[in-house]
Design a protein around this motif. Structure first.
Motif, mmCIF file in Angstrom:
data_model
loop_
_atom_site.group_PDB
_atom_site.id
_atom_site.type_symbol
_atom_site.label_atom_id
_atom_site.label_comp_id
_atom_site.label_asym_id
_atom_site.label_seq_id
_atom_site.Cartn_x
_atom_site.Cartn_y
_atom_site.Cartn_z
ATOM 1 N N GLY A 17 0.809 -1.209 0.000
ATOM 2 C CA GLY A 17 0.000 0.000 0.000
ATOM 3 C C GLY A 17 0.846 1.264 0.000
ATOM 4 N N ASN A 18 2.122 1.124 0.389
ATOM 5 C CA ASN A 18 3.025 2.274 0.323
ATOM 6 C C ASN A 18 3.324 2.609 -1.137
ATOM 7 N N THR A 19 3.703 3.831 -1.383
ATOM 8 C CA THR A 19 4.151 4.238 -2.717
ATOM 9 C C THR A 19 5.377 3.412 -3.085
ATOM 10 N N PRO A 20 5.480 2.966 -4.352
ATOM 11 C CA PRO A 20 6.694 2.240 -4.747
ATOM 12 C C PRO A 20 7.957 3.049 -4.432
ATOM 13 N N VAL A 21 8.994 2.345 -4.010
ATOM 14 C CA VAL A 21 10.240 2.968 -3.581
ATOM 15 C C VAL A 21 11.201 3.053 -4.752
ATOM 16 N N LYS A 22 11.792 4.210 -4.924
ATOM 17 C CA LYS A 22 12.806 4.387 -5.968
ATOM 18 C C LYS A 22 14.017 3.527 -5.628
ATOM 19 N N LEU A 23 14.545 2.820 -6.629
ATOM 20 C CA LEU A 23 15.730 2.002 -6.412
ATOM 21 C C LEU A 23 16.925 2.649 -7.103
ATOM 22 N N ASP A 24 18.002 2.784 -6.361
ATOM 23 C CA ASP A 24 19.257 3.261 -6.919
ATOM 24 C C ASP A 24 20.217 2.083 -6.999
ATOM 25 N N LYS A 30 16.462 -12.930 3.255
ATOM 26 C CA LYS A 30 17.363 -12.862 2.101
ATOM 27 C C LYS A 30 17.762 -11.422 1.806
ATOM 28 N N GLN A 31 19.056 -11.168 1.822
ATOM 29 C CA GLN A 31 19.572 -9.846 1.469
ATOM 30 C C GLN A 31 20.234 -9.910 0.100
ATOM 31 N N PHE A 32 20.048 -8.861 -0.686
ATOM 32 C CA PHE A 32 20.703 -8.789 -1.986
ATOM 33 C C PHE A 32 20.752 -7.340 -2.449
ATOM 34 N N TYR A 33 21.635 -7.104 -3.407
ATOM 35 C CA TYR A 33 21.798 -5.753 -3.943
ATOM 36 C C TYR A 33 21.079 -5.604 -5.270
ATOM 37 N N PHE A 34 20.581 -4.404 -5.491
ATOM 38 C CA PHE A 34 20.025 -4.017 -6.790
ATOM 39 C C PHE A 34 21.124 -3.247 -7.512
ATOM 40 N N LEU A 35 21.511 -3.738 -8.688
ATOM 41 C CA LEU A 35 22.609 -3.124 -9.421
ATOM 42 C C LEU A 35 22.192 -2.746 -10.825
ATOM 43 N N LEU A 36 22.524 -1.535 -11.219
ATOM 44 C CA LEU A 36 22.289 -1.116 -12.591
ATOM 45 C C LEU A 36 23.545 -1.364 -13.408
ATOM 46 N N PRO A 37 23.360 -1.603 -14.724
ATOM 47 C CA PRO A 37 24.536 -1.840 -15.552
ATOM 48 C C PRO A 37 25.432 -0.602 -15.560
#
Length: 120
Positions: free
Chosen positions: A90-97, A107-114
């Protein structure tokens, strides 16, 4: 360990990088959660040791074309941590950097952009 030529998969989209897994996004939207008899998800975090508090459809990572960025939408009742901040359905989607640390269940993991190579 340089990549010469490399596969196209590594170019376009984002990547999830955990201690013991990596997942290349090949679409603009992926579902994270756990597989069940009735449905499957793109990233089955339960099978990766995420624990029992992962919902079948726990969260969605998608490209927000309007804002030109990736975002995470929380669907699971136990929420998701992004950079240590808990987000609930229900929260606003969170911006991912790039390099944001995500945690779903155990489970922990990183979000990575090319990263475009400067060596060309």
């Amino acid at each position: 360990m340089g990549t010469t030529g490399g596969s196209d998969v590594e170019q376009g989209f984002a990547k999830l990088q955990g201690e013991d897994f990596e997942y290349y996004m090949q679409t603009y939207s992926i579902m994270l959660g756990r597989n069940s008899k009735k449905s499957t998800v793109d990233v089955d975090l339960a099978s990766l040791g995420g624990g029992m508090n992962i919902s079948r459809r726990h969260s969605r990572i998608f490209y927000d074309f309007t804002r030109r960025r990736f975002a995470l939408e929380t669907l699971g009742k136990n929420g998701c941590l992004v950079e240590g901040v808990l987000h609930f359905p229900g929260n606003t989607p969170v911006k991912l950097d790039s390099q944001d640390l995500l945690q779903i269940g155990d489970k922990q993991f990183y979000f990575l952009l090319p990263v475009k190579s400067i060596l060309g």
